[in-house]
Design an enzyme around this catalytic site. Sequence first.
Site, mmCIF file in Angstrom:
data_model
loop_
_atom_site.group_PDB
_atom_site.id
_atom_site.type_symbol
_atom_site.label_atom_id
_atom_site.label_comp_id
_atom_site.label_asym_id
_atom_site.label_seq_id
_atom_site.Cartn_x
_atom_site.Cartn_y
_atom_site.Cartn_z
ATOM 1 N N ARG A 8 0.787 -1.350 -0.065
ATOM 2 C CA ARG A 8 -0.212 0.078 -0.038
ATOM 3 C C ARG A 8 0.882 1.316 -0.028
ATOM 4 O O ARG A 8 0.338 2.414 -0.282
ATOM 5 C CB ARG A 8 -0.996 -0.010 1.112
ATOM 6 C CG ARG A 8 -2.092 -0.827 1.116
ATOM 7 C CD ARG A 8 -3.417 -0.446 1.918
ATOM 8 N NE ARG A 8 -3.070 -1.233 3.198
ATOM 9 C CZ ARG A 8 -3.633 -0.659 4.245
ATOM 10 N NH1 ARG A 8 -4.170 0.388 4.381
ATOM 11 N NH2 ARG A 8 -3.243 -1.447 5.462
ATOM 12 N N GLN A 73 14.318 -13.662 4.398
ATOM 13 C CA GLN A 73 13.145 -14.735 4.481
ATOM 14 C C GLN A 73 12.381 -14.709 3.008
ATOM 15 O O GLN A 73 12.117 -13.501 2.733
ATOM 16 C CB GLN A 73 12.076 -13.960 5.338
ATOM 17 C CG GLN A 73 10.818 -15.005 5.564
ATOM 18 C CD GLN A 73 9.615 -14.116 6.012
ATOM 19 O OE1 GLN A 73 9.317 -12.894 6.010
ATOM 20 N NE2 GLN A 73 8.441 -14.932 6.366
ATOM 21 N N GLU A 153 -6.298 -14.340 14.966
ATOM 22 C CA GLU A 153 -6.173 -13.430 13.626
ATOM 23 C C GLU A 153 -7.697 -13.047 13.153
ATOM 24 O O GLU A 153 -8.619 -13.865 13.311
ATOM 25 C CB GLU A 153 -5.539 -13.927 12.619
ATOM 26 C CG GLU A 153 -3.928 -14.151 12.843
ATOM 27 C CD GLU A 153 -3.336 -12.985 13.364
ATOM 28 O OE1 GLU A 153 -3.324 -11.755 12.686
ATOM 29 O OE2 GLU A 153 -2.826 -13.023 14.506
ATOM 30 N N LYS A 354 30.753 29.820 4.262
ATOM 31 C CA LYS A 354 30.962 28.293 4.177
ATOM 32 C C LYS A 354 32.239 28.526 4.795
ATOM 33 O O LYS A 354 33.233 29.099 4.502
ATOM 34 C CB LYS A 354 30.897 28.019 2.808
ATOM 35 C CG LYS A 354 31.222 26.411 2.712
ATOM 36 C CD LYS A 354 32.145 25.936 1.554
ATOM 37 C CE LYS A 354 33.580 26.286 1.705
ATOM 38 N NZ LYS A 354 34.269 25.621 0.621
ATOM 39 N N TYR A 369 29.561 36.614 -0.247
ATOM 40 C CA TYR A 369 29.897 35.199 -0.176
ATOM 41 C C TYR A 369 31.276 35.078 0.637
ATOM 42 O O TYR A 369 32.196 35.907 0.100
ATOM 43 C CB TYR A 369 30.107 34.535 -1.647
ATOM 44 C CG TYR A 369 30.536 33.263 -1.283
ATOM 45 C CD1 TYR A 369 30.066 32.339 -0.641
ATOM 46 C CD2 TYR A 369 31.893 32.975 -2.017
ATOM 47 C CE1 TYR A 369 30.479 30.862 -0.447
ATOM 48 C CE2 TYR A 369 32.510 31.564 -1.841
ATOM 49 C CZ TYR A 369 31.868 30.639 -1.041
ATOM 50 O OH TYR A 369 32.345 29.314 -0.861
ATOM 51 N N ASN A 389 37.479 31.559 -3.852
ATOM 52 C CA ASN A 389 38.202 30.794 -3.157
ATOM 53 C C ASN A 389 38.678 29.610 -3.574
ATOM 54 O O ASN A 389 39.507 28.681 -3.173
ATOM 55 C CB ASN A 389 37.580 30.289 -1.748
ATOM 56 C CG ASN A 389 36.046 29.859 -2.141
ATOM 57 O OD1 ASN A 389 35.702 30.019 -2.895
ATOM 58 N ND2 ASN A 389 35.712 28.748 -1.395
HETATM 59 C C1 UD1 Z 1 0.291 -9.043 12.780
HETATM 60 C C2 UD1 Z 1 -0.197 -10.157 14.072
HETATM 61 C C3 UD1 Z 1 -1.121 -9.785 14.585
HETATM 62 C C4 UD1 Z 1 -1.157 -8.174 15.045
HETATM 63 C C5 UD1 Z 1 -0.618 -7.250 14.037
HETATM 64 C C6 UD1 Z 1 -0.184 -5.807 14.663
HETATM 65 C C7 UD1 Z 1 0.570 -12.445 13.174
HETATM 66 C C8 UD1 Z 1 0.161 -13.663 12.380
HETATM 67 N N1 UD1 Z 1 -0.421 -11.313 13.242
HETATM 68 O O1 UD1 Z 1 -0.560 -9.405 11.881
HETATM 69 O O2 UD1 Z 1 -1.991 -10.598 15.534
HETATM 70 O O3 UD1 Z 1 -2.289 -7.763 15.557
HETATM 71 O O4 UD1 Z 1 0.477 -7.957 13.542
HETATM 72 O O5 UD1 Z 1 -0.028 -5.017 13.500
HETATM 73 O O6 UD1 Z 1 1.703 -12.218 13.393
HETATM 74 N N2 UD1 Z 1 6.527 -9.769 8.128
HETATM 75 C C9 UD1 Z 1 7.570 -10.473 7.489
HETATM 76 N N3 UD1 Z 1 7.402 -11.451 6.908
HETATM 77 C C10 UD1 Z 1 6.247 -12.270 6.486
HETATM 78 C C11 UD1 Z 1 5.167 -11.485 7.014
HETATM 79 C C12 UD1 Z 1 5.337 -9.991 7.830
HETATM 80 O O7 UD1 Z 1 8.658 -10.114 7.937
HETATM 81 O O8 UD1 Z 1 6.370 -13.163 5.965
HETATM 82 C C13 UD1 Z 1 6.711 -8.468 8.789
HETATM 83 C C14 UD1 Z 1 5.815 -7.339 8.087
HETATM 84 O O9 UD1 Z 1 7.015 -6.709 7.237
HETATM 85 C C15 UD1 Z 1 5.575 -6.388 9.382
HETATM 86 C C16 UD1 Z 1 5.115 -7.574 10.512
HETATM 87 O O10 UD1 Z 1 5.964 -8.639 10.116
HETATM 88 O O11 UD1 Z 1 6.628 -5.434 9.818
HETATM 89 C C17 UD1 Z 1 3.961 -7.811 10.741
HETATM 90 O O12 UD1 Z 1 3.361 -8.179 9.417
HETATM 91 P P1 UD1 Z 1 1.845 -7.726 8.929
HETATM 92 O O13 UD1 Z 1 1.632 -8.337 7.697
HETATM 93 O O14 UD1 Z 1 1.686 -6.360 9.383
HETATM 94 O O15 UD1 Z 1 1.168 -8.527 10.338
HETATM 95 P P2 UD1 Z 1 -0.498 -8.548 10.277
HETATM 96 O O16 UD1 Z 1 -0.937 -9.799 9.608
HETATM 97 O O17 UD1 Z 1 -1.005 -7.208 10.135
#
Ligand code: UD1
Length: 461
Positions: A8, A73, A153, A354, A369, A389
Amino acid sequence: MAAGKGTRMKSRLPKVLHRLAGRALLHHVIDTAAGLNARSCVVITGHGAAEVESKIGQLAGDYPGFAMQCVRQEPQLGTGHAVQQAAPALADDGVVVVLSGDVPLIGADTLRALIAACDGQHLALLTIDFADPTGYGRIVRAGDNAPVLAIVEHKDATDAQRQIREVYSGIMAVPARRLKAWLARLDNRNAQGEYYLTDVVKFAVADGVTVAAHRIDDALQVAGINSPAQLAELERAHQLRQANTLMAQGVRLADPARLDVRGELRCGQDVDIDVNCIFEGRVQLGDDVRVGANCVIANATIADGAVIHPFTHIDGEKLGVAVGEGALIGPFARLRPGAQLGAGVHIGNFVEVKNSTLAAGAKANHLAYLGDATVGERVNYGAGSITANYDGANKHRTVIEADVHIGSNCVLIAPVTIGAGGTVGGGSTITKSTPPGALSVARGKQVSIANWSRPAKKERA
Ligand code: UD1
Ligand code: CA
């Protein structure tokens, strides 16, 4: 966790590298983590991994003694899968604090309290109540304030569970040994087909490990960034909080909503700041300093009683800028790295300084200057004058000794020294050093031709 895509944001830049208060979101999180005396920090990268990793490389120098490491990852199969990638890098006897690279304003005190709740043995979750909990993982308890049973979730929750307003912030503290065992048990049989980190809660309950919820009410600390609108909203909230802190210290802000501090601003007593000022890096304002509207001031120290008039741009970068006591700067002045101005110095409109030292009482009031110059006390530097300068290859210094008067529109070709008390006539191009006390003039002699008639167009026949 810094692997997520940030769809987004609709940006080529990885989400965690977008800036809040002048620094990358991830930088805020690293900075807070570094303040906890953590043994090490593991950054999980994925989307834009190379860029995020190079940012971590740059930051490493700022945090000596804080071991930072990146793991990738790929692909991104959920938050549980993300932490699985980090597991081999985590010492068994430690406590792991899971943070999100896109939740920049988490406070160190909050994390200390969370770590205390973990106490080396429990699973501690950071939670908060939201009026609108849509999208978040819900904290399921056996009853009001009863022990936590699970995080469900939003997409997996029943209608009844969706009524729960206590949500998981995305931040937890957990003993590493326990975490690793639970990560090995995760599966992706859920509404999103992801490996949920939040499933560790039900494993903890099954293993008889206490799940502690540390509930806070400061939503800014757990606010995540998913879109430019959220980024702007958090920026304003954060700026307002900084403005309120400054006002609580006695700083007078014409409008707390029109201030931006992107770094550290320290102020003495009776400081006045007009609207639309931006402070970057490290800025220090002494007692009774006044900053006019629309100034940008970065990496500078402004001494007591100095006045910075509107539309002044000061950037000390690495060398810094120092403005002396009672100095008057601007409007429309530009002070660049290495400008060191003594007490009572005046720098007026459209004057650029400067890498130059101006001793007490020196004045350059209009359109001038001064680069690589050493200017003595009480020197008056005329409108339109410049130090030349740079010879195209090297920079040279200009020395203007005390009490010199440089007329208007002079060019001082460095290296050159103007002797103490000397005067340089307006319009001079000075290429040789001048003796003290002398009037030096280097310009074409004025001639007047009497009764001069201008050429006229010939009449057509
Ligand atoms: C997650 C939590 C949710 C919580 C919410 C708070 C889980 C399953 N759910 O949801 O309970 O209320 O955060 O904001 O954890 N990320 C990775 N790799 C991945 C997926 C995500 O590094 O494969 C990172 C994202 O970049 C982010 C963070 O993990 O920084 C959280 O990911 P996001 O997708 O925002 O989690 P939510 O599904 O919103
Ligand atoms: Ca999220």
